[in-house]
Design an enzyme around this catalytic site. Structure first.
Site, PDB file in Angstrom:
ATOM      1  N   ILE A 243       0.834  -1.204   0.000  1.00 41.54           N
ATOM      2  CA  ILE A 243       0.000   0.000   0.000  1.00 41.54           C
ATOM      3  C   ILE A 243       0.872   1.258   0.000  1.00 41.54           C
ATOM      4  O   ILE A 243       0.573   2.241  -0.696  1.00 41.54           O
ATOM      5  CB  ILE A 243      -0.949  -0.036   1.226  1.00 41.54           C
ATOM      6  CG1 ILE A 243      -1.944  -1.203   1.074  1.00 41.54           C
ATOM      7  CG2 ILE A 243      -1.684   1.291   1.381  1.00 41.54           C
ATOM      8  CD1 ILE A 243      -2.811  -1.466   2.291  1.00 41.54           C
ATOM      9  N   ASP A 262      11.497   3.502   4.731  1.00 46.10           N
ATOM     10  CA  ASP A 262      11.259   2.082   5.062  1.00 46.10           C
ATOM     11  C   ASP A 262      12.464   1.552   5.823  1.00 46.10           C
ATOM     12  O   ASP A 262      13.496   2.239   5.942  1.00 46.10           O
ATOM     13  CB  ASP A 262      10.963   1.249   3.798  1.00 46.10           C
ATOM     14  CG  ASP A 262       9.968   0.125   4.098  1.00 46.10           C
ATOM     15  OD1 ASP A 262      10.281  -0.731   4.950  1.00 46.10           O
ATOM     16  OD2 ASP A 262       8.871   0.105   3.500  1.00 46.10           O
ATOM     17  N   GLY A 312       3.293  -0.423   8.891  1.00 45.22           N
ATOM     18  CA  GLY A 312       2.595  -1.197   9.921  1.00 45.22           C
ATOM     19  C   GLY A 312       3.001  -2.646   9.832  1.00 45.22           C
ATOM     20  O   GLY A 312       3.468  -3.108   8.794  1.00 45.22           O
ATOM     21  N   ALA A 320      -3.417 -15.191  24.841  1.00 41.80           N
ATOM     22  CA  ALA A 320      -2.801 -16.122  25.795  1.00 41.80           C
ATOM     23  C   ALA A 320      -1.478 -16.672  25.264  1.00 41.80           C
ATOM     24  O   ALA A 320      -0.590 -17.033  26.043  1.00 41.80           O
ATOM     25  CB  ALA A 320      -3.766 -17.268  26.095  1.00 41.80           C
ATOM     26  N   ASN A 369     -10.423  -8.463  15.831  1.00 40.01           N
ATOM     27  CA  ASN A 369     -10.204  -9.670  15.027  1.00 40.01           C
ATOM     28  C   ASN A 369      -9.518 -10.726  15.867  1.00 40.01           C
ATOM     29  O   ASN A 369      -8.626 -10.402  16.657  1.00 40.01           O
ATOM     30  CB  ASN A 369      -9.334  -9.321  13.809  1.00 40.01           C
ATOM     31  CG  ASN A 369      -9.533 -10.292  12.675  1.00 40.01           C
ATOM     32  OD1 ASN A 369     -10.429 -11.138  12.711  1.00 40.01           O
ATOM     33  ND2 ASN A 369      -8.714 -10.169  11.652  1.00 40.01           N
ATOM     34  N   TYR A 375      -2.693  -5.832  17.166  1.00 37.56           N
ATOM     35  CA  TYR A 375      -2.893  -5.069  15.932  1.00 37.56           C
ATOM     36  C   TYR A 375      -4.167  -4.216  16.031  1.00 37.56           C
ATOM     37  O   TYR A 375      -4.158  -3.020  15.696  1.00 37.56           O
ATOM     38  CB  TYR A 375      -2.988  -6.063  14.773  1.00 37.56           C
ATOM     39  CG  TYR A 375      -3.124  -5.443  13.413  1.00 37.56           C
ATOM     40  CD1 TYR A 375      -2.035  -4.845  12.769  1.00 37.56           C
ATOM     41  CD2 TYR A 375      -4.339  -5.470  12.721  1.00 37.56           C
ATOM     42  CE1 TYR A 375      -2.150  -4.310  11.495  1.00 37.56           C
ATOM     43  CE2 TYR A 375      -4.465  -4.932  11.450  1.00 37.56           C
ATOM     44  CZ  TYR A 375      -3.364  -4.351  10.842  1.00 37.56           C
ATOM     45  OH  TYR A 375      -3.493  -3.809   9.585  1.00 37.56           O
ATOM     46  N   LYS A 379      -4.545  -0.174  15.836  1.00 40.84           N
ATOM     47  CA  LYS A 379      -5.302   0.495  14.773  1.00 40.84           C
ATOM     48  C   LYS A 379      -6.497   1.267  15.339  1.00 40.84           C
ATOM     49  O   LYS A 379      -6.906   2.287  14.775  1.00 40.84           O
ATOM     50  CB  LYS A 379      -5.755  -0.532  13.724  1.00 40.84           C
ATOM     51  CG  LYS A 379      -4.588  -1.189  12.979  1.00 40.84           C
ATOM     52  CD  LYS A 379      -3.769  -0.166  12.195  1.00 40.84           C
ATOM     53  CE  LYS A 379      -2.699  -0.795  11.338  1.00 40.84           C
ATOM     54  NZ  LYS A 379      -1.928   0.185  10.553  1.00 40.84           N
ATOM     55  N   THR A 410      -2.188  -7.600  -0.819  1.00 36.68           N
ATOM     56  CA  THR A 410      -0.769  -7.258  -0.643  1.00 36.68           C
ATOM     57  C   THR A 410      -0.039  -8.463  -0.053  1.00 36.68           C
ATOM     58  O   THR A 410      -0.653  -9.479   0.284  1.00 36.68           O
ATOM     59  CB  THR A 410      -0.564  -6.091   0.351  1.00 36.68           C
ATOM     60  OG1 THR A 410      -0.954  -6.527   1.652  1.00 36.68           O
ATOM     61  CG2 THR A 410      -1.340  -4.845  -0.029  1.00 36.68           C
TER      62      THR A 410
HETATM   63  N1  LIG Z   1      -3.187  -5.259   3.296  1.00 35.81           N
HETATM   64  C1  LIG Z   1      -4.313  -5.104   3.963  1.00 35.81           C
HETATM   65  O1  LIG Z   1      -5.308  -5.784   3.683  1.00 35.81           O
HETATM   66  C2  LIG Z   1      -4.424  -4.077   5.049  1.00 35.81           C
HETATM   67  C3  LIG Z   1      -5.648  -3.948   5.687  1.00 35.81           C
HETATM   68  C4  LIG Z   1      -5.786  -3.002   6.679  1.00 35.81           C
HETATM   69  C5  LIG Z   1      -4.730  -2.187   7.026  1.00 35.81           C
HETATM   70  N2  LIG Z   1      -3.537  -2.342   6.402  1.00 35.81           N
HETATM   71  C6  LIG Z   1      -2.455  -1.445   6.808  1.00 35.81           C
HETATM   72  O2  LIG Z   1      -1.894  -0.827   5.675  1.00 35.81           O
HETATM   73  C7  LIG Z   1      -0.519  -0.537   5.909  1.00 35.81           C
HETATM   74  C8  LIG Z   1       0.325  -1.109   4.791  1.00 35.81           C
HETATM   75  O3  LIG Z   1       0.073  -2.499   4.734  1.00 35.81           O
HETATM   76  P1  LIG Z   1       0.596  -3.453   3.547  1.00 35.81           P
HETATM   77  O4  LIG Z   1      -0.445  -4.474   3.359  1.00 35.81           O
HETATM   78  O5  LIG Z   1       1.069  -2.643   2.422  1.00 35.81           O
HETATM   79  O6  LIG Z   1       1.808  -4.147   4.337  1.00 35.81           O
HETATM   80  P2  LIG Z   1       3.238  -4.609   3.824  1.00 35.81           P
HETATM   81  O7  LIG Z   1       3.763  -5.500   4.879  1.00 35.81           O
HETATM   82  O8  LIG Z   1       3.172  -5.112   2.423  1.00 35.81           O
HETATM   83  O9  LIG Z   1       4.052  -3.219   3.824  1.00 35.81           O
HETATM   84  C9  LIG Z   1       4.357  -2.544   5.017  1.00 35.81           C
HETATM   85  C10 LIG Z   1       5.632  -1.759   4.801  1.00 35.81           C
HETATM   86  O10 LIG Z   1       5.945  -1.084   6.044  1.00 35.81           O
HETATM   87  C11 LIG Z   1       7.330  -1.267   6.276  1.00 35.81           C
HETATM   88  N3  LIG Z   1       7.639  -1.200   7.691  1.00 35.81           N
HETATM   89  C12 LIG Z   1       7.288  -2.083   8.660  1.00 35.81           C
HETATM   90  N4  LIG Z   1       7.809  -1.712   9.842  1.00 35.81           N
HETATM   91  C13 LIG Z   1       8.511  -0.572   9.624  1.00 35.81           C
HETATM   92  C14 LIG Z   1       9.286   0.267  10.459  1.00 35.81           C
HETATM   93  N5  LIG Z   1       9.453  -0.017  11.756  1.00 35.81           N
HETATM   94  N6  LIG Z   1       9.875   1.352   9.915  1.00 35.81           N
HETATM   95  C15 LIG Z   1       9.735   1.627   8.584  1.00 35.81           C
HETATM   96  N7  LIG Z   1       9.001   0.857   7.759  1.00 35.81           N
HETATM   97  C16 LIG Z   1       8.415  -0.234   8.265  1.00 35.81           C
HETATM   98  C17 LIG Z   1       7.631  -2.658   5.727  1.00 35.81           C
HETATM   99  O11 LIG Z   1       9.015  -2.875   5.511  1.00 35.81           O
HETATM  100  C18 LIG Z   1       6.799  -2.665   4.456  1.00 35.81           C
HETATM  101  O12 LIG Z   1       7.515  -2.143   3.355  1.00 35.81           O
HETATM  102  C19 LIG Z   1      -0.190  -1.115   7.283  1.00 35.81           C
HETATM  103  O13 LIG Z   1      -0.281  -0.104   8.260  1.00 35.81           O
HETATM  104  C20 LIG Z   1      -1.284  -2.139   7.479  1.00 35.81           C
HETATM  105  O14 LIG Z   1      -1.529  -2.375   8.835  1.00 35.81           O
HETATM  106  C21 LIG Z   1      -3.353  -3.266   5.424  1.00 35.81           C
END
Ligand SMILES: NC(=O)c1ccc[n+]([C@@H]2O[C@H](COP(=O)([O-])OP(=O)(O)OC[C@H]3O[C@@H](n4cnc5c(N)ncnc54)[C@H](O)[C@@H]3O)[C@@H](O)[C@H]2O)c1
Length: 469
Positions: A243, A262, A312, A320, A369, A375, A379, A410
């Site tokens: 994302i 990142d 994230g 538990a 969830n 998580y 959020k 993703t």
């Molecule tokens: N994919 C989904 O369905 C979904 C749904 C709800 C929320 N989200 C949220 O969307 C956001 C992006 O999710 P995604 O699916 O693209 O995940 P992803 O794991 O594909 O990408 C997350 C990116 O964040 C980077 N990252 C993680 N920890 C980090 C840190 N400490 N410092 C810097 N960068 C860091 C990772 O290296 C990665 O490139 C997240 O916050 C996730 O919780 C995703």
């Protein structure tokens, strides 16, 4: 990631199989493409008594180039459209079996003051819904209930939410249905938001309620809708993939100069993402003690207008069985790091007045969830941050909003076991997962200068998921 079922049922053979077995047939959603007109087709207008937003609507119809037709509930529209120099006619229902030509249904319910006046909505949607084409748009415009003068008015306006959400569930065929509440004196803030909800950019946003207030920043009359972020500096965390990479790409396509952040192990992917965008790659952990100082130093000369807190992680286990480290890391990266970074940028004035903060929450933060106490807490905390900070940032004309994605295709969701993944994909009004670009387009709308009246909002990008509905 591939949704093979979606591809199969949209092939000639798969379509026949789906019909014979009565299987659901998710629509291939129409998404924004730079080489296709953003707005095309007819917009059918309806209205309740004493509509107050038709002038603002006329401005949007004019700027989008859509051709309007007036339902009989909106008799006022014809004269008003003529005054605005718009081509308009009367709504004629599409004959059964004919190609549905209506691209959008918009109803101005802002003047409705009593539940007995809701009948006008029945008449409009009863007459028009079958004429709305695939991937069409439904938008209802109302008055923010909390600003209403009487309990009756508040009640009638609040009723719109139930109607709009149900329309999204009934319409299917890739159609979205959303409600925009406009506060008194906020009519001039409607355009950017209404354009977003009418366009293909909101392909996976349905069943949402957005409140627009008068905003505190100046509204520019000359918006370049193709490059609304031109001249803006933006930061996106977690930009190496998924994302975050899509957010960086859409913000850049809309004219922003983007810095992506990142973790060091994702450095090469981050550089690959940022290179075609002529953006800057910064490799460090946002949860590190010195991260706020590193970000402030990187932005020292340019400052920043848009900060997107996207990075994230998940570390799923029932509570538990969850280790303390798994709890702590998720809360720290997904929530506390955002707080530390914003505190530093706001204290130093690095995030400029008139800026935009957009946070990525999740429907897990709304619904909870299994296996995600850490998580979901992080959020939900993001939602709390948005709601608590919005009033405080108003004086500096800074907005703060969150998007709450549902199931997005993703690498994060690719890790989910197959049967749960398939359920997550289908349990929404679009019967499919969203794409990273759907979240990115929603963030770009919130980041625009024209979104000054949108703050403290949580917008779900979930295809109207049943979870947390
Ligand atoms: N994919 C989904 O369905 C979904 C749904 C709800 C929320 N989200 C949220 O969307 C956001 C992006 O999710 P995604 O699916 O693209 O995940 P992803 O794991 O594909 O990408 C997350 C990116 O964040 C980077 N990252 C993680 N920890 C980090 C840190 N400490 N410092 C810097 N960068 C860091 C990772 O290296 C990665 O490139 C997240 O916050 C996730 O919780 C995703």
């Amino acid at each position: 990631m591939n949704d093979s079922y979606l591809k199969f049922v949209n092939s000639p053979l798969g379509g026949r199989v789906a019909r014979s077995f009565g299987l659901p047939k998710p629509e291939v959603l129409r998404r924004y493409r730079a080489d296709t007109p953003e707005f095309d087709g007819l917009i059918a207008i309806g209205a309740g008594r004493a509509p107050q937003l038709l002038d603002a609507l006329a401005d949007v119809v004019k700027s989008t180039g859509l051709t309007s037709v007036a339902h009989e509930s909106a008799g006022l529209w014809i004269a008003l459209a003529n005054r605005h120099g718009l081509m308009t006619g009367r709504f004629e229902p599409t004959e059964p079996g004919a190609h549905a030509r209506v691209a959008a249904l918009v109803f101005d319910a802002s003047g409705i003051e009593d539940s007995t006046q809701l009948d006008a909505l029945y008449a409009f949607f009863h007459d028009t819904l079958r004429s709305l084409g695939k991937c069409g748009r439904i938008v209802v415009l109302g008055r923010t209930p909390e600003t209403c003068d009487t309990p009756r008015q508040w009640t009638a306006q609040r009723a719109l939410e139930g109607l709009v959400r149900s329309l999204g569930k009934e319409a299917r065929r890739g159609i979205t249905s959303n409600l925009i509440y406009v506060a008194p004196h906020a009519e001039h803030q409607l355009e950017g938001t209404l354009r977003f909800f009418l366009s293909a950019r909101s392909a996976y946003v349905s069943g949402q309620v957005v409140r627009i207030d008068a905003g505190s920043g100046a509204v520019s009359n000359a918006v370049d809708w193709a490059q609304p972020l031109a001249g803006r500096h933006a930061v996106v965390t977690g930009a190496a993939r998924g994302i975050g990479a899509a957010i960086a790409s859409v913000l850049a396509a809309q004219g922003a100069q983007v810095i992506g952040i990142d973790i060091p192990s994702a450095h090469d992917a981050l550089v690959d993402t940022m290179r075609p965008l002529a953006g800057t790659a910064l490799s460090f952990d946002i949860a590190a003690d010195d991260a706020p100082a590193q970000i402030a130093a990187a932005l020292d000369e340019t400052g920043v207008d848009i900060f997107v807190h996207n990075a994230g992680i998940t570390k799923d286990k029932t509570i538990a069985k969850m280790s303390e480290a798994a709890w702590h890391n998720v809360i720290d990266i997904n929530l506390s790091a955002q707080e530390r970074i914003d505190d530093a940028l706001l204290a130093a004035g690095t995030l400029r007045d008139g800026g935009r903060i957009v946070c990525v929450s999740s429907i897990s933060g709304i619904a909870g969830n299994l296996g995600q106490t850490n998580y979901a807490a992080s959020k939900a905390g993001v939602i709390g941050r948005v709601q608590s900070m919005a009033p405080q940032l108003r004086a500096r004309h800074i907005t703060i909003n969150a998007v709450a994605p549902g199931f997005i295709e993703t690498q994060m969701t690719a890790k989910i076991p197959l049967t749960i993944r398939e359920a997550g994909r289908r349990m929404n009004s679009m019967s499919q997962g969203g794409l990273p670009v759907d979240v990115a387009q929603t963030i770009a709308w919130l980041a625009q200068p024209a979104s000054a009246g949108v703050t403290g909002q949580i917008v779900r990008v979930c295809g109207q998921s049943l979870l947390g509905a």
